[in-house]
Design an enzyme around this catalytic site. Structure first.
Site, PDB file in Angstrom:
ATOM      1  N   ASN A  61     -10.917  -2.022  -5.413  1.00  0.00           N
ATOM      2  CA  ASN A  61     -10.018  -1.126  -6.313  1.00  0.00           C
ATOM      3  C   ASN A  61     -10.780  -0.699  -7.290  1.00  0.00           C
ATOM      4  O   ASN A  61     -10.389   0.375  -7.755  1.00  0.00           O
ATOM      5  CB  ASN A  61      -8.710  -1.447  -6.022  1.00  0.00           C
ATOM      6  CG  ASN A  61      -8.114  -1.820  -5.044  1.00  0.00           C
ATOM      7  OD1 ASN A  61      -6.564  -2.830  -4.742  1.00  0.00           O
ATOM      8  ND2 ASN A  61      -8.516  -0.742  -3.655  1.00  0.00           N
ATOM      9  N   ASP A 119       0.600  -1.143  -0.096  1.00  0.00           N
ATOM     10  CA  ASP A 119      -0.104   0.179   0.477  1.00  0.00           C
ATOM     11  C   ASP A 119       0.419   0.989   0.182  1.00  0.00           C
ATOM     12  O   ASP A 119       2.293   1.899   0.342  1.00  0.00           O
ATOM     13  CB  ASP A 119      -1.126  -0.154   1.082  1.00  0.00           C
ATOM     14  CG  ASP A 119      -2.067   1.241   0.911  1.00  0.00           C
ATOM     15  OD1 ASP A 119      -2.448   1.307  -0.067  1.00  0.00           O
ATOM     16  OD2 ASP A 119      -3.029   1.161   2.287  1.00  0.00           O
TER      17      ASP A 119
END
Lengths: 214, 214
Positions: A60, A12
């Site tokens: 996402n 991330d």
């Protein structure tokens, strides 16, 4: 030193890294590619048996399309880069969706690459509800039948999850395989990966008392 | 201040606390009872809408019987103590097992206590595989049908999980409701609970960017 058999990687912070470096958000993903290869090589040297990368999720894909295209492209590149390594590679994700990149369809069957070695999983267009929702056997009530009914049934229990970018959450990562995982958080963003991050996480893991819920 | 709707509590470290205080391991659990009530009262004042305590698990019941009896007794006491509060209380766990304390059977139907208020869940003889293994509907493939088929279907998505005792893992805690949860770890052991622990966790949560996987 006690090593985890299986490490889960949540890479991330790509967009935040881009912002920090005065780029458009979507530019960050490609800078994480080299991080992925560096991490793989380091795990290979250490003899880690299984590695799972959290590529992108069905959640996402709801992001702006310029970002979606950028992370999809980066995942396709990452898988193709890993394809040159010695490993046993499998891409896991919902292929019944236009969001799954067609170029990766051939990788959804596990493939022995080079001299084989590490079991390597890459989650692409993965969704926890997709994973849990297979349910072919209607009467599974024990551990092994729950696992064998997952769409991700070929991915083992995860011992250690390392997340970059400072957030302390799973974000839907393999909910069943993660029930007993230890979590290690690295504040640096994924494109700033260094081998020392992995070594810190392993050093910490070495001191954990692993009880598998007992 | 942004507050979590639902907080999950993993009250770990009772045995280590007992050792630190020169007691037998199993003596620790009863010293955590007052922590549970203090935490409840603090959450009530803050207006937290839902709270889930991780009592004990089917994994835990494999421990030495003297410990098993001690934590079972402490959980029974805890539920009876909470029964005097204003809340809507439900005990969730596998009742089809001799490890489930019979005294708590009446609490496995949600009960409005006093003036009602907070939704309060207490996991007793809970197992993740028991939770996931209900599967009445054989063809659930979307989020809401997966959740409605859990044995814990009456427990909502958890926003913030606070774990005492320093370990960074879920240990099987509500795998589906925890997919997007933020985790906050407190190094102190559960019997050493202080209101400041909760306030630190909430202060941290207030600064998190909550994306639900997006």
């Amino acid at each position: 030193m006690k090593l985890p058999n299986h490490i889960g990687i949540i890479p991330d912070g790509n967009r935040r890294w881009a912002c920090k470096n005065n780029m458009e958000k979507e530019k960050g993903y490609e800078f994480g590619l080299i991080s992925g290869i560096k991490l793989f090589k380091c795990c290979e040297k250490l003899g880690i048996k299984e590695l799972t990368y959290y590529g992108f999720t069905t959640d996402n894909t709801k992001r702006p399309s310029i970002q979606r295209k950028a992370f999809t492209k980066a995942c396709v590149k990452a898988v193709k880069m890993l394809f040159k390594e010695n490993a046993s590679l499998l891409v896991v994700g919902n292929t019944n969706s236009p969001m799954f990149p067609k170029e990766l369809l051939p990788y959804t069957v596990r493939k022995r690459l080079g001299n084989g070695g590490m079991k390597l999983n890459f989650l692409v267009n993965y969704g926890w509800e997709w994973d849990l929702g297979k349910s072919v056997d209607c009467h599974f009530t024990n551990r092994s039948s729950i696992i064998s009914n997952l769409n991700s049934h070929d991915i083992s229990r995860v011992d250690l999850i390392i997340r970059w970018g400072g957030r302390r959450r799973l974000s839907g990562f393999l909910p069943v395989q993660s029930v007993y995982s230890d979590f290690y958080i690295i504040d640096d963003y994924w494109p700033d990966f260094k081998n020392e991050h992995l070594m810190q996480a392993l050093e910490w893991y070495n001191h954990q008392d692993i009880t598998l819920g007992g």
